[in-house]
Motif scaffolding. Structure first.
Motif, PDB file in Angstrom:
ATOM      1  N   LEU A 163       0.829  -1.209   0.000  1.00 42.81           N
ATOM      2  CA  LEU A 163       0.000   0.000   0.000  1.00 42.81           C
ATOM      3  C   LEU A 163       0.862   1.256   0.000  1.00 42.81           C
ATOM      4  O   LEU A 163       0.546   2.244  -0.670  1.00 42.81           O
ATOM      5  N   THR A 164       1.952   1.240   0.766  1.00 43.95           N
ATOM      6  CA  THR A 164       2.816   2.418   0.885  1.00 43.95           C
ATOM      7  C   THR A 164       3.368   2.852  -0.474  1.00 43.95           C
ATOM      8  O   THR A 164       3.368   4.041  -0.809  1.00 43.95           O
ATOM      9  N   LYS A 165       3.832   1.898  -1.246  1.00 50.09           N
ATOM     10  CA  LYS A 165       4.401   2.209  -2.562  1.00 50.09           C
ATOM     11  C   LYS A 165       3.329   2.733  -3.513  1.00 50.09           C
ATOM     12  O   LYS A 165       3.571   3.691  -4.273  1.00 50.09           O
ATOM     13  N   SER A 166       2.151   2.134  -3.470  1.00 47.05           N
ATOM     14  CA  SER A 166       1.050   2.598  -4.321  1.00 47.05           C
ATOM     15  C   SER A 166       0.696   4.043  -4.007  1.00 47.05           C
ATOM     16  O   SER A 166       0.534   4.874  -4.911  1.00 47.05           O
ATOM     17  N   LEU A 167       0.580   4.339  -2.726  1.00 47.88           N
ATOM     18  CA  LEU A 167       0.240   5.692  -2.307  1.00 47.88           C
ATOM     19  C   LEU A 167       1.311   6.686  -2.732  1.00 47.88           C
ATOM     20  O   LEU A 167       1.009   7.792  -3.198  1.00 47.88           O
TER      21      LEU A 167
ATOM     22  N   ILE B  54       1.492  12.296  -8.396  1.00 46.34           N
ATOM     23  CA  ILE B  54       0.681  12.821  -9.500  1.00 46.34           C
ATOM     24  C   ILE B  54      -0.428  13.748  -9.000  1.00 46.34           C
ATOM     25  O   ILE B  54      -0.966  14.551  -9.767  1.00 46.34           O
ATOM     26  N   THR B  55      -0.770  13.654  -7.720  1.00 48.13           N
ATOM     27  CA  THR B  55      -1.948  14.377  -7.230  1.00 48.13           C
ATOM     28  C   THR B  55      -1.647  15.517  -6.255  1.00 48.13           C
ATOM     29  O   THR B  55      -2.384  16.505  -6.232  1.00 48.13           O
ATOM     30  N   LEU B  56      -0.612  15.406  -5.440  1.00 47.53           N
ATOM     31  CA  LEU B  56      -0.348  16.434  -4.425  1.00 47.53           C
ATOM     32  C   LEU B  56      -0.082  17.796  -5.066  1.00 47.53           C
ATOM     33  O   LEU B  56       0.850  17.959  -5.858  1.00 47.53           O
ATOM     34  N   GLY B  57      -0.923  18.759  -4.711  1.00 48.01           N
ATOM     35  CA  GLY B  57      -0.761  20.107  -5.236  1.00 48.01           C
ATOM     36  C   GLY B  57      -1.131  20.263  -6.696  1.00 48.01           C
ATOM     37  O   GLY B  57      -0.886  21.319  -7.291  1.00 48.01           O
ATOM     38  N   LYS B  58      -1.721  19.245  -7.291  1.00 45.94           N
ATOM     39  CA  LYS B  58      -2.068  19.269  -8.715  1.00 45.94           C
ATOM     40  C   LYS B  58      -3.581  19.444  -8.908  1.00 45.94           C
ATOM     41  O   LYS B  58      -4.384  19.144  -8.029  1.00 45.94           O
TER      42      LYS B  58
END
Length: 379
Positions: free
Chosen positions: A99-103, A109-113
């Motif tokens: 899960l850690t690697k997936s996150l 791609i998503t943080l601040g985007k």
């Protein structure tokens, strides 16, 4: 979270945008094994999700839950999809229980985007992982990601990925469905106030939906209890202390809930609190009026007026409570010594009609002294 743990896509073992061919292939396989009592290990039977059983009935139910377009959308919002190579890689790690690697991959791609047609699935997938968490902060972030997706221009791409290309969704109704699903999910584990806090920082449109969903029940309970108490009060004014006390106890927690959600400055809250205070106050006044000729009801009447005072913000209602409280307090002080005061008053009146003399004055004092002693003892 059952919406994820028991998601039909998870039970089937596919992503939410699997092709019809993949779905039918998986259906044939699962039902074949389930019919002979054998379990098939799913692609998402991972340690960070609870283990599930796949009997024939559960498998059939899972497939029936994704037959309609709207159902596909509802369940996809609480699952994973793959629309680009990044999703494929991250989902591959998920299936390997990492899960850690997936996150880590999705958050790059998503943080601040901003949400775009190229990354909307990443936002959905990160949101799903956040909702699995036991942390309120993580859940809040997951909810915001999902809601931002629904409100974004790329939600149409999401719909077309998991449902028919021609299917059109009413955005506001979809928001309500999403909120209803979460409310049903968290109703037993979170109070209304805590549930509301899970939506901290969300769009005003969403907060208005939340307010409406969370306040409907307490508003109805308070209004119906006020109406019921008012009818019973007019029918039997001798028992209005119990009615007023019961009304206050039944409604105070619901009023506190409204305060925590709407705020004490909200007009709806102010009006409801004032109506409740007025009815509790009237119960106290009616109780006092009905019983004062045969007993001393002042303490119970004042108790209800104090409770009413603690509820309302209306200055006129507060003034009326103060006026009635003052009158009842004064009555409460004088009523226990009413007979003594009447005797002394009458004795003084008789004395004033007599010839002024030391003898008459002494007689007045001797007659009134026992009554004065009784007053002293009572007060």
């Amino acid at each position: 979270m059952n919406l994820i743990q028991e998601n039909p896509y998870r039970i089937i073992g596919i992503i939410a945008n699997a092709s019809e061919k993949e779905i039918q292939k998986q259906k044939s396989k699962l039902l074949r094994y389930a019919s002979i009592g054998k379990q098939v290990k799913g692609a998402f039977d991972v340690s960070f999700l609870d283990q599930i059983e796949r009997d024939e009935n559960q498998v059939k139910q899972a497939f029936s839950k994704i037959e309609q377009n709207q159902d596909k959308i509802n369940h996809a919002l609480f699952w994973f999809l793959s629309s680009n190579p990044i999703d494929e890689t991250a989902i591959g790690y998920l299936k390997e229980d990492n899960l850690t690697k997936s996150l880590e991959i999705w958050e790059k791609i998503t943080l601040g985007k901003e949400i775009t047609p190229k990354n909307f699935s990443c936002f959905n997938n990160v949101g799903t992982l956040k909702l699995i968490s036991a942390s309120k902060e993580e859940i809040n972030e997951g909810i915001r990601l999902k809601l931002n997706l629904i409100l974004s221009g790329s939600f149409a791409d999401f719909i077309h990925l998991v449902a028919d290309q021609t299917y059109i969704v009413d955005r506001e109704k979809e928001l309500e469905r999403f909120v209803n699903n979460l409310l049903e999910q968290y109703s037993e584990s979170y109070s209304k106030k805590e549930f509301f806090q899970l939506f901290h920082g969300c769009d005003e449109l969403v907060l208005n939906i939340i307010n409406r969903k969370l306040t409907e029940e307490p508003i109805y309970i308070i209004e119906s209890n006020i109406e019921k108490t008012s009818k019973e009060r007019r029918a039997n004014r001798n028992e209005t202390y119990a009615l007023g006390l019961d009304l206050f106890e039944k409604c105070k927690d619901h009023l506190n809930t409204l305060d925590s959600i709407l705020g004490s400055g909200n007009l709806t809250y102010k009006m409801l609190a004032d109506n409740l205070a007025k009815e509790v106050m009237q119960c106290g006044i009616d109780y006092f009026t009905a019983r004062k000729e045969r007993e001393n009801p002042s303490s119970k009447a004042l108790e209800l007026l104090q409770k009413a005072q603690s509820i309302t913000q209306n200055s006129q209602t507060k003034d009326r409570i103060k006026e009635n409280s003052k009158a009842i307090e004064e009555w409460g002080k004088t009523n226990p010594i009413k007979e003594e005061l009447e005797f002394i008053t009458q004795s003084i009146a008789n004395f004033q009609k007599q010839v002024k003399s030391i003898v008459n004055a002494k007689s007045l004092v001797l007659a009134c002294k026992p009554k004065l002693d009784e007053i002293k003892a009572k007060t």
